[in-house]
Write an enzyme that holds these catalytic residues in place. Structure first.
Site, short mmCIF file in Angstrom:
data_model
loop_
_atom_site.label_atom_id
_atom_site.label_comp_id
_atom_site.label_asym_id
_atom_site.label_seq_id
_atom_site.Cartn_x
_atom_site.Cartn_y
_atom_site.Cartn_z
N ARG A 129 0.85 -1.22 0.00
CA ARG A 129 0.00 0.00 0.00
C ARG A 129 0.87 1.25 0.00
O ARG A 129 1.62 1.51 0.95
CB ARG A 129 -0.88 -0.02 1.25
CG ARG A 129 -1.64 1.24 1.52
CD ARG A 129 -2.90 1.41 0.74
NE ARG A 129 -3.81 0.29 0.88
CZ ARG A 129 -4.77 0.02 -0.01
NH1 ARG A 129 -4.94 0.77 -1.08
NH2 ARG A 129 -5.56 -1.02 0.17
N ASP A 157 -12.73 10.26 -5.49
CA ASP A 157 -12.36 9.08 -6.26
C ASP A 157 -12.93 9.26 -7.67
O ASP A 157 -14.05 8.86 -7.96
CB ASP A 157 -12.92 7.82 -5.58
CG ASP A 157 -12.31 6.54 -6.14
OD1 ASP A 157 -11.61 6.61 -7.15
OD2 ASP A 157 -12.56 5.47 -5.53
N GLU A 171 -3.18 9.32 -10.72
CA GLU A 171 -2.77 8.09 -11.39
C GLU A 171 -2.93 8.20 -12.91
O GLU A 171 -4.04 8.34 -13.41
CB GLU A 171 -3.65 6.93 -10.89
CG GLU A 171 -3.75 6.90 -9.37
CD GLU A 171 -4.94 6.05 -8.88
OE1 GLU A 171 -5.36 5.12 -9.58
OE2 GLU A 171 -5.46 6.35 -7.79
N HIS A 190 -0.59 3.72 -10.18
CA HIS A 190 -1.44 4.18 -9.07
C HIS A 190 -0.59 4.97 -8.05
O HIS A 190 -0.46 4.58 -6.88
CB HIS A 190 -2.07 2.94 -8.41
CG HIS A 190 -3.23 3.19 -7.52
ND1 HIS A 190 -3.19 4.06 -6.47
CD2 HIS A 190 -4.49 2.66 -7.54
CE1 HIS A 190 -4.38 4.05 -5.86
NE2 HIS A 190 -5.18 3.21 -6.49
#
Ligand code: TA6
Length: 312
Positions: A66, A212, A271, A167
């Site tokens: 992560r 998002d 990203e 990402h």
């Protein structure tokens, strides 16, 4: 291992996982785990970390790491039937000593070439032979370049289709003080609203709650202005039409077991991606997607950030 040609070191990382260290003469560096071909660190000449690695990152396969720069392939998010973001980020890659030639950026001071090919198990979940080559390069000005080359090596004559993303988790001083330039007025799919399509307003993007979004048909340059750090990240991309902007904010963060509750304040994902128009390759065809990141001092004009200068 350090070779004259590639200028990289192979070292042991967390939990004994192999990692590559790239170094530049003025002290800048980058680290890439063979697990996921995952860039976990990118530091400037003062040793400051420019990427955000989760305070609770788990370096234990098959859990993806992560933070840093996970590679999403052959699927972005749940745009398909595979696990979230595909499987490239949780496979062990190999260093490739002599990849097919890639024009060498003369400003590269250190680089490494990595390759992923599917195993028998991978072919059961995604029945396509491919070669995914990644070059990670650290430039003489400290810029970090990732070049992906994905080739269809199917011998059954079949094409395949994929979506893709770098990402990237950027390290920021305070998410409330950050703005993103270059995505104004563009259309986006809002992941928080069933991927409904909206158009961004004219202002730079700032952050005060969960975001998002998948911005569509984006320019090749995007900037993240960090007011407090007086630093601007410039993202340059080729072959990657879309750009995802993600910050989970406080509530969502608590549902992500390997993300610290407070991490969202110091991170922002922007990203470079190919999502809206998936890439299709016939056997023998190759796709290239390039990401170049640089961190430069922000320009000021009467106390105001001047994003135009940054994008010039
Ligand atoms: O790129 C944004 C996103 O797709 C979000 O929807 C969010 O869940 C994030 O990626 C992280 O995904 P992961 O599978 O790494 O937990």
């Amino acid at each position: 291992m350090a070779t004259e040609r590639h200028h990289f070191e192979l070292a042991k990382g967390i939990n004994g996982l192999d990692k590559i260290i790239l170094r530049e003469s003025r002290g800048r560096s980058a680290e890439v785990y063979l697990y996921g071909s995952h860039v976990t660190s990118w530091k400037n000449e003062n040793g400051e970390e420019l990427l955000h690695l989760s305070s609770k990152a788990i370096f234990k396969p098959p859990k993806p790491i992560r933070g840093g720069i996970p590679l999403c392939f052959p699927q972005f998010s749940n745009f398909g039937t595979l696990e979230s973001h595909g499987f490239a980020r949780n496979r062990i890659w190999e260093v490739e000593a002599n990849p097919p030639q890639l024009p060498l950026n003369s400003c590269s001071s250190a680089f490494v070439d990595l390759i992923l090919r599917p195993t028998e198990e991978d072919l059961k979940i995604w029945p396509h032979n491919f070669e995914f080559r990644l070059r990670v390069a650290l430039g003489t000005e400290g810029e970090l370049t990732l070049t992906s080359r994905i080739r269809n090596t199917n011998s059954d004559g079949k094409p395949f289709t994929f979506t893709f993303a770098y990402h990237t988790y950027f390290s920021v001083s305070d998410i409330n003080e950050v703005r993103v330039e270059g995505l104004e007025t563009l259309d986006y799919l809002d992941n928080l609203k069933n991927r409904e399509r909206f158009t961004e307003q004219g202002d730079a993007i700032t952050f005060e709650s969960e975001v998002d979004k998948i911005y569509l048909s984006t320019p090749t340059k995007i900037a993240i202005l960090d007011h407090e750090k007086k630093r601007t990240f410039v993202i340059r991309k080729d072959g990657l039409a879309d750009a995802v902007v993600w910050n989970p904010w406080d509530k969502k963060s608590k549902t992500i077991s390997d993300l610290g509750d407070e991490d969202y304040k110091q991170m922002l994902c922007v990203e470079a991606a190919a999502i809206e128009r998936p890439i299709t390759l016939k056997p023998g065809e190759e796709w290239k997607g390039r990401l170049e990141l640089s961190a430069v001092p922000s320009s000021y004009s009467s106390g105001q950030l001047d994003p135009k200068k940054v994008l010039e």
